[in-house]
Scaffold this motif. Sequence first.
Motif, PDB file in Angstrom:
ATOM      1  N   GLN B  94      14.028  30.934  13.817  1.00  0.00           N
ATOM      2  CA  GLN B  94      14.519  32.303  13.940  1.00  0.00           C
ATOM      3  C   GLN B  94      15.174  32.842  12.677  1.00  0.00           C
ATOM      4  O   GLN B  94      15.776  32.117  11.897  1.00  0.00           O
ATOM      5  CB  GLN B  94      15.456  32.444  15.138  1.00  0.00           C
ATOM      6  N   ASP B  97      18.128  39.687  11.977  1.00  0.00           N
ATOM      7  CA  ASP B  97      18.052  40.935  11.202  1.00  0.00           C
ATOM      8  C   ASP B  97      19.434  41.359  10.717  1.00  0.00           C
ATOM      9  O   ASP B  97      19.584  42.377  10.042  1.00  0.00           O
ATOM     10  CB  ASP B  97      17.366  42.053  11.998  1.00  0.00           C
ATOM     11  N   VAL B 104      17.096  37.221   4.100  1.00  0.00           N
ATOM     12  CA  VAL B 104      15.869  37.164   4.903  1.00  0.00           C
ATOM     13  C   VAL B 104      14.733  36.567   4.075  1.00  0.00           C
ATOM     14  O   VAL B 104      14.027  35.659   4.519  1.00  0.00           O
ATOM     15  CB  VAL B 104      15.463  38.566   5.429  1.00  0.00           C
ATOM     16  N   VAL B 130      11.934  36.993  14.759  1.00  0.00           N
ATOM     17  CA  VAL B 130      12.886  37.962  14.208  1.00  0.00           C
ATOM     18  C   VAL B 130      13.789  38.386  15.361  1.00  0.00           C
ATOM     19  O   VAL B 130      13.300  38.861  16.393  1.00  0.00           O
ATOM     20  CB  VAL B 130      12.161  39.180  13.615  1.00  0.00           C
ATOM     21  N   ASN B 132      16.973  40.547  16.850  1.00  0.00           N
ATOM     22  CA  ASN B 132      17.738  41.785  16.664  1.00  0.00           C
ATOM     23  C   ASN B 132      19.225  41.562  16.941  1.00  0.00           C
ATOM     24  O   ASN B 132      19.760  41.983  17.944  1.00  0.00           O
ATOM     25  CB  ASN B 132      17.154  42.854  17.615  1.00  0.00           C
ATOM     26  N   VAL B 143      13.185  44.627   9.195  1.00  0.00           N
ATOM     27  CA  VAL B 143      13.133  43.183   8.962  1.00  0.00           C
ATOM     28  C   VAL B 143      11.842  42.601   9.557  1.00  0.00           C
ATOM     29  O   VAL B 143      11.191  41.754   8.953  1.00  0.00           O
ATOM     30  CB  VAL B 143      14.386  42.475   9.514  1.00  0.00           C
ATOM     31  N   ALA B 144      11.465  43.089  10.726  1.00  0.00           N
ATOM     32  CA  ALA B 144      10.224  42.590  11.346  1.00  0.00           C
ATOM     33  C   ALA B 144       9.046  42.856  10.410  1.00  0.00           C
ATOM     34  O   ALA B 144       8.194  41.976  10.199  1.00  0.00           O
ATOM     35  CB  ALA B 144       9.991  43.275  12.693  1.00  0.00           C
ATOM     36  N   VAL B 147       9.258  40.489   7.404  1.00  0.00           N
ATOM     37  CA  VAL B 147       8.869  39.123   7.768  1.00  0.00           C
ATOM     38  C   VAL B 147       7.345  39.051   7.950  1.00  0.00           C
ATOM     39  O   VAL B 147       6.686  38.143   7.447  1.00  0.00           O
ATOM     40  CB  VAL B 147       9.606  38.654   9.045  1.00  0.00           C
ATOM     41  N   LEU B 157       9.134  38.592  18.304  1.00  0.00           N
ATOM     42  CA  LEU B 157      10.097  39.673  18.080  1.00  0.00           C
ATOM     43  C   LEU B 157      11.048  39.721  19.263  1.00  0.00           C
ATOM     44  O   LEU B 157      10.622  39.888  20.413  1.00  0.00           O
ATOM     45  CB  LEU B 157       9.368  41.019  17.939  1.00  0.00           C
TER      46      LEU B 157
END
Lengths: 319, 441
Positions: B94, B97, B104, B130, B132, B143-144, B147, B157
């Motif tokens: 994991q 974010d 990251v 990712v 939250n 961030v998603a 990544v 996610l």
Amino acid sequence: MSVAIVKERFSGKIGEVILGATSEQGGTRTSTVTIGGDAALPFLHFEGKVNRPVIAMEVNDIPPTWNETLTKQYGDVFNSPGAWAKQCVDDFGADLIYLKLTGADPDGENRSPEDCARVVKEVLAAVGVPLIVVGCGDSTKDNEVIAAVAEAATGENLLIGVAEQETYKTYAAAAMVHKHTLIAQSPLDINICKQLNILINEMGLPLNKIVIDPLIAGLGFGIEYAYSIMERARLGALGNDKMLAMPMFCSVGYEANRTKESNSSADENPQWGDLDDRAVLWESLTASGLMQVGASIIMMRNPAAVKVVKKNIDELMSV
Amino acid sequence: MALTGLEIYKQLPKKNCGECGVPTCLAFAMALAAGKAALDTCPYVTDAARENLESASAPPIKAIKFGNGSVMGDETVMYRHDKTFYHETTIIIQVSDALTDDEVSAKLAEINGLEFDRVGLHYSVEGVAVVNESGDAARFAKVAAAVAAGTEKSLLLISNNPEALKAAVAPLAARKPLIGEANADNYEAVVNIGKENSVPVILKADGLDALSDLVEKAVALGYKEFVLDPGTKGTAQQLADLTQLRRLSIKKKFRTFGYPVIVFTNHENPLDEIMEASVYVCKYASAIVLKTSAKAHLLPLMALKQNLYTDPQKPIQVEEKLYAIGEVTEDSPLYITTNFSLTYYSVEGEVESTKIPSYIIPVNTEGTSVLTAYAAGKYEPELIWETMQKLGVPDILKHKNVIIPGYVAVVTAKLKEISGWNVIVGPRESSGIVAFAKTLK
Ligand code: SF4
């Protein structure tokens, strides 16, 4: 909606075995260790009684040839088996000491059986926990060594070994005469395992004086074979097969630490990462896998791994 | 779970018209049960019967696919010795974010580096989650996307805010991420996001009762691509829950739990976290989400799952060839072993430790160890000599000395006779090789 959980109904259970003997029981231990007695699959408390696996830390009669990742965690104890054992118990929390008499090896120091017996006495004097004592691995020499050790420690209820198909008679006799418990080792074979237990039992050693050593393999080197043999044995025992219902001993520290993964530095194998943590987890996960299929005595070497495994056992035992 | 012919027969029209190609409905049912016919060849099956048969013959645990080739579930047994475990536990690391952009990318670089080679096998960590944690929908989507751009691994996610999830998933739907989590409060919205984007959804509830309620409500929305998360908790209770989920789906065919299970670890300390995860690898997690991404931590866990998911019927073998360990010459010693991968690599490791450049030949014993091979007649001196010749050993080596495993010392005389080579009996166990090598010459 409430879900009706599935409970297996087992007719059998693992036999209870007591290791060590206090002064009232004819020995000199300050406490004994009870293994087995489980009536469920490992750590499934909702199904029946689960007994706590115990950790036996390895001590040798001569300094070990271990990797520095292990030795640096110990004090200056390797020349004194008593001090070594004491550190394992006092500092690392070992439940038992596994004393391997490496020095008896005819190709090594070739120490006499009397010397070996003296070392056993020294360790008995240094710690109050029960002892597991095994020879050097040379079967001819070990016959003499174990006979001498068993006699010198009469009444202590050592766990002595290892009795194999070819050698079990001497061991069983020594265990019976001098009141010890026996490790019966079979090479990853459930039929030989049963057969050996039957033979030893027929000689007159009660079933609650036998512990099974299924001859495990380490993580990455065949642990899955041990895993399945042990899982089958556990299911067999719970299904009321008395000749498979002994607690199991696993030489985790030995198997895990002879792998390349527990010895090769990060310089040599950058892809594998830091050696210290890797070695700790290699031993811890070998233990974990086998605890999930019924290991009762976990033999270990790496103090940091002992810490990880003990914590995991605490969690698995708390409901 | 496979149905019997009789169970299938009960659902057939019983017209015995023969249009399916076999004379009677019963014969057709038998053929179906044996997997030798397709239900569609009977023109008269009712829709109700079709649905009953299809759901009854569906696997007890649905296979869920996501990301870059990740498959979870589709397991059929409680114990690997009953047959085998099929789809290795998917390991996902994991990334929060709430980290800075630099953090990251550093974390992602570390995750991308989790590729391992050992004993001739390659392990790679399958996925990145990712999460939250920022509570900020825009940050989550950003961030998603970062990544996704930075890795080819499967994506997961995680947000309990449907809006955040929706925004993050839409541009990445082609990557087929696994999304979550849908809980009792947000399940309608989250399941619908999954449905719209055709991606699987994690259903999360604490404990089995709440989870079964949630699954039933989610299924009622007309979607079936689910992964179950029984909540994060103490190891003992998690083991009990995972065991029940597997038992109920396999032994009781409880459809509600017939989905793969994902677990998020509890521990922060990486050593304890890996130890915790190892319990779930053994006992019934189809996917595990971890925090640590250090190589030294992941390698042991990857080894454990690879080991336990090996098919007990098919031992892993190495190729039968002449392996050169170190800077070999025509004077280097030659060891013979078997092609069972574990035997070979134990020998190889020890031979390497001797620091003497050497050759090793793993004779093809169909993936059995020395003792088993010999007992089965697959380790005869003729075969050993034939293999040595086939691999051109007599031309490569100047000497004529071959080291055989101690367990087959009995073949010495015969091997000597047919080959004319000097046969040296090596140690029984590979652990004896280092000491043995010192006695050479
Ligand atoms: S076609 Fe259908 S109804 Fe006709 S015999 Fe076959 S199974 Fe029975």
